[in-house]
Design a protein around this motif. Structure first.
Motif, PDB file in Angstrom:
ATOM      1  N   SER A 151      47.908  66.463  17.390  1.00  0.00           N
ATOM      2  CA  SER A 151      46.457  66.382  17.190  1.00  0.00           C
ATOM      3  C   SER A 151      45.895  65.006  17.541  1.00  0.00           C
ATOM      4  O   SER A 151      44.687  64.869  17.773  1.00  0.00           O
ATOM      5  CB  SER A 151      46.121  66.725  15.736  1.00  0.00           C
ATOM      6  N   ARG A 152      46.760  63.992  17.570  1.00  0.00           N
ATOM      7  CA  ARG A 152      46.291  62.631  17.874  1.00  0.00           C
ATOM      8  C   ARG A 152      46.370  62.298  19.364  1.00  0.00           C
ATOM      9  O   ARG A 152      45.975  61.206  19.771  1.00  0.00           O
ATOM     10  CB  ARG A 152      47.127  61.616  17.082  1.00  0.00           C
ATOM     11  N   ARG A 153      46.852  63.220  20.168  1.00  0.00           N
ATOM     12  CA  ARG A 153      46.982  62.965  21.614  1.00  0.00           C
ATOM     13  C   ARG A 153      45.651  63.297  22.300  1.00  0.00           C
ATOM     14  O   ARG A 153      45.474  64.370  22.889  1.00  0.00           O
ATOM     15  CB  ARG A 153      48.142  63.766  22.198  1.00  0.00           C
ATOM     16  N   THR A 154      44.741  62.356  22.217  1.00  0.00           N
ATOM     17  CA  THR A 154      43.387  62.563  22.736  1.00  0.00           C
ATOM     18  C   THR A 154      43.172  61.917  24.101  1.00  0.00           C
ATOM     19  O   THR A 154      42.172  62.202  24.759  1.00  0.00           O
ATOM     20  CB  THR A 154      42.365  61.990  21.742  1.00  0.00           C
TER      21      THR A 154
ATOM     22  N   ASN B 222      52.613  53.115  21.189  1.00  0.00           N
ATOM     23  CA  ASN B 222      51.364  53.593  20.589  1.00  0.00           C
ATOM     24  C   ASN B 222      50.552  54.396  21.606  1.00  0.00           C
ATOM     25  O   ASN B 222      50.036  55.479  21.309  1.00  0.00           O
ATOM     26  CB  ASN B 222      50.546  52.410  20.082  1.00  0.00           C
ATOM     27  N   GLY B 223      50.468  53.864  22.835  1.00  0.00           N
ATOM     28  CA  GLY B 223      49.688  54.549  23.873  1.00  0.00           C
ATOM     29  C   GLY B 223      50.291  55.875  24.280  1.00  0.00           C
ATOM     30  O   GLY B 223      49.579  56.870  24.464  1.00  0.00           O
ATOM     31  N   MET B 224      51.605  55.921  24.421  1.00  0.00           N
ATOM     32  CA  MET B 224      52.258  57.170  24.839  1.00  0.00           C
ATOM     33  C   MET B 224      52.148  58.249  23.772  1.00  0.00           C
ATOM     34  O   MET B 224      52.032  59.436  24.093  1.00  0.00           O
ATOM     35  CB  MET B 224      53.719  56.891  25.189  1.00  0.00           C
ATOM     36  N   ARG B 225      52.217  57.867  22.510  1.00  0.00           N
ATOM     37  CA  ARG B 225      52.147  58.861  21.433  1.00  0.00           C
ATOM     38  C   ARG B 225      50.717  59.349  21.185  1.00  0.00           C
ATOM     39  O   ARG B 225      50.516  60.278  20.400  1.00  0.00           O
ATOM     40  CB  ARG B 225      52.734  58.292  20.145  1.00  0.00           C
ATOM     41  N   LYS B 226      49.740  58.743  21.844  1.00  0.00           N
ATOM     42  CA  LYS B 226      48.360  59.196  21.740  1.00  0.00           C
ATOM     43  C   LYS B 226      47.895  59.928  22.993  1.00  0.00           C
ATOM     44  O   LYS B 226      46.721  60.286  23.104  1.00  0.00           O
ATOM     45  CB  LYS B 226      47.426  58.002  21.492  1.00  0.00           C
ATOM     46  N   SER B 227      48.821  60.159  23.932  1.00  0.00           N
ATOM     47  CA  SER B 227      48.432  60.686  25.242  1.00  0.00           C
ATOM     48  C   SER B 227      49.133  62.001  25.551  1.00  0.00           C
ATOM     49  O   SER B 227      50.262  62.243  25.119  1.00  0.00           O
ATOM     50  CB  SER B 227      48.737  59.669  26.330  1.00  0.00           C
TER      51      SER B 227
END
Length: 488
Positions: free
Chosen positions: A285-288, A336-341
């Motif tokens: 749900s956080r991969r925006t 952090n960036g990869m886990r949000k993408s």
């Protein structure tokens, strides 16, 4: 008297009867324990790979190396009998499993001394490469030589892999492993000192009788950084090289030095922490962010595509592009960036491959690979179309093409690829002890497919006379080509 005698006999038999029953019960207990005891994890088990907490896998290079250096070197005599019993267990020769590997006992200046040099200096964060990357982190990314060697020489009681067995007599070996730490020596030694050590190692290797019998064809040499062993590589071109990629541009390897039939590509050591199946589910749900990239924006050779992609993608909605390196701050930012993408951009760098691809895989971020000459690790076993998208450079730089392509991928396909990433990530996590279906295990499974060809060329070279007018080579091969499209 008789009755008393009978009573005495009855009393004397009672303890004996109890003892007999106790022994019988214990025998049954041991029978059931050993009948239903697992012989260890099967290669395709999804459960815990080693329930004994003493041998909990260590995935940190520094922590594993510190523990490794505290141990006394293992004695060959302790392992010899056990290993020898396993040699002839598989009747399907020459496709034998486990593969039988002889590990050279090289002088410490090629092995332990270099590992100690790393461990005593890795906290020096000011030691940078010419492009600003931390030297010691770069060594960790290419530390496949350590992970393979540490597993091969570990006590048999601590090893989990069934695909390879260490042998202690050269005549019993299928392959020979050369444990020279070429990347550490390149980055942490003065230039001329390193070249001198390379020449010494070359002489030591090529003086071995087994090398001369096969011309080096059955010898494995880890040269995972493109600069490793570069000044003397031409003298060991028949050996099996463990590589990060093939680089068909000729910038790093001379024509005919490397090819898939002979050599083996290994994944970089990931720079970020593993996001397992639970993590992938929790971060969904956080991969925006649609597309993420963090790294050097300007590279040489095939990496020039990066500047073009930056020009095309910068400022686009849902796209995050950052300049950065692989230091501690870079690790946190990349993770952090990869886990949000949803997607992670993986363009070519100075070479066709980069560690970023494997960071994306273990982060649950679907790689978008823009590297036309890329060759991948273990592709004879793994189908990367299940976890990554492949886009040609010419399409990727067309105005609007890449983002349109990504936005048209269905949520169902994204979810399926994300689940596959959670399953595939175990194939890219180096650890001690090495795990079944981890990268160390897949190395030997891939090597098994090379053995027949190695034996063919070795035996042919031993009997071909000097008047023979043709030499058999494997230089004819098609370059890699990349085409986009739906992959699942």
């Amino acid at each position: 008297m008789m009755r008393m005698g009978g009573k005495q006999m009855t009393r004397s038999k009672s303890p004996l009867l109890v003892l007999t029953l106790v022994l019988a019960a214990l025998s049954l207990l041991f029978f059931f324990l050993f009948s239903f005891r697992s012989d260890g994890p099967t290669p395709f088990s999804d459960g815990p790979l080693h329930p004994n907490p003493i041998y909990k896998p260590e995935t940190s290079f520094v922590a594993s190396l510190e523990r490794f250096l505290r141990r006394p070197p293992p004695s060959d005599d302790l392992l010899f009998n056990t290993d020898t019993q396993r040699l002839y267990a598989d009747p399907y020769y020459p496709l034998t499993m486990p593969i039988r590997v002889y590990v050279y006992d090289m002088p410490p200046k090629f092995t332990f001394d270099l590992l100690r040099l790393f461990i005593t200096s890795y906290k020096d964060t000011s030691n940078l490469t010419s492009n600003g990357s931390p030297v010691h982190r770069l060594i960790e990314q290419h530390s496949i030589d350590y992970w393979l060697w540490a597993d091969l020489i570990a006590p048999e009681s601590e090893r989990l892999l069934k695909s390879v067995v260490r042998v202690h007599r050269q005549e019993e070996a299928d392959l020979f492993y050369v444990p020279f730490f070429t990347t550490i020596s390149f980055f942490l030694m003065e230039k001329q000192q390193c070249k001198s050590l390379y020449r010494e190692a070359l002489k030591w290797i090529t003086d071995q009788p087994a090398w001369n019998r096969s011309g080096g064809r059955d010898h494995i040499i880890p040269v995972h950084h493109p600069w490793s062993f570069k000044s003397v590589r031409r003298f060991v071109k028949n050996a099996i090289w463990l590589l990060p990629d093939m680089d068909s541009t000729g910038n790093w390897y001379k024509p005919g030095q490397v090819y898939l039939e002979k050599d083996l590509i290994l994944p970089y050591v990931a720079n970020v922490d593993l996001c397992d199946a639970r993590c992938v589910s929790e971060t969904q749900s956080r991969r925006t962010t649609l597309l993420f990239f963090r790294g050097r924006l300007k590279r040489n050779a095939g990496g020039k595509i990066r500047a073009k992609l930056v020009a095309e993608l910068s400022g686009a909605e849902g796209v995050s592009i950052e300049e950065g390196t692989a230091g501690e701050g870079g690790k946190a930012a990349a993770q952090n960036g990869m886990r949000k993408s949803i997607f992670c951009l993986n363009p070519a760098g100075d070479t066709p491959s980069s560690a970023r691809l494997f960071d994306a895989i273990v982060s649950g971020c679907i790689p978008v690979i823009v590297s036309d000459e890329l060759e991948l690790p273990f592709e004879g076993i793994l189908d990367y179309r299940k976890i990554a998208l492949f886009v040609s450079s010419s399409d990727a730089v067309q105005p609007g093409w890449l983002l349109t392509y990504l936005r048209n991928i269905s949520p169902a396909q994204i979810e399926e690829m994300r689940q596959n990433l959670a399953k595939y990530s175990r194939h890219f996590i180096y650890s001690s002890p090495a795990q079944p279906l981890g990268p160390e295990d897949l190395v030997w499974r891939m090597m098994a497919g090379k053995l027949v060809n190695i034996k063919l060329h070795t035996r042919r070279s031993q009997r071909v006379v000097k008047e023979s007018r043709s030499i058999c080579t494997c230089d004819c091969r098609r370059p890699n080509s990349t085409t986009p499209g739906h992959l699942l």
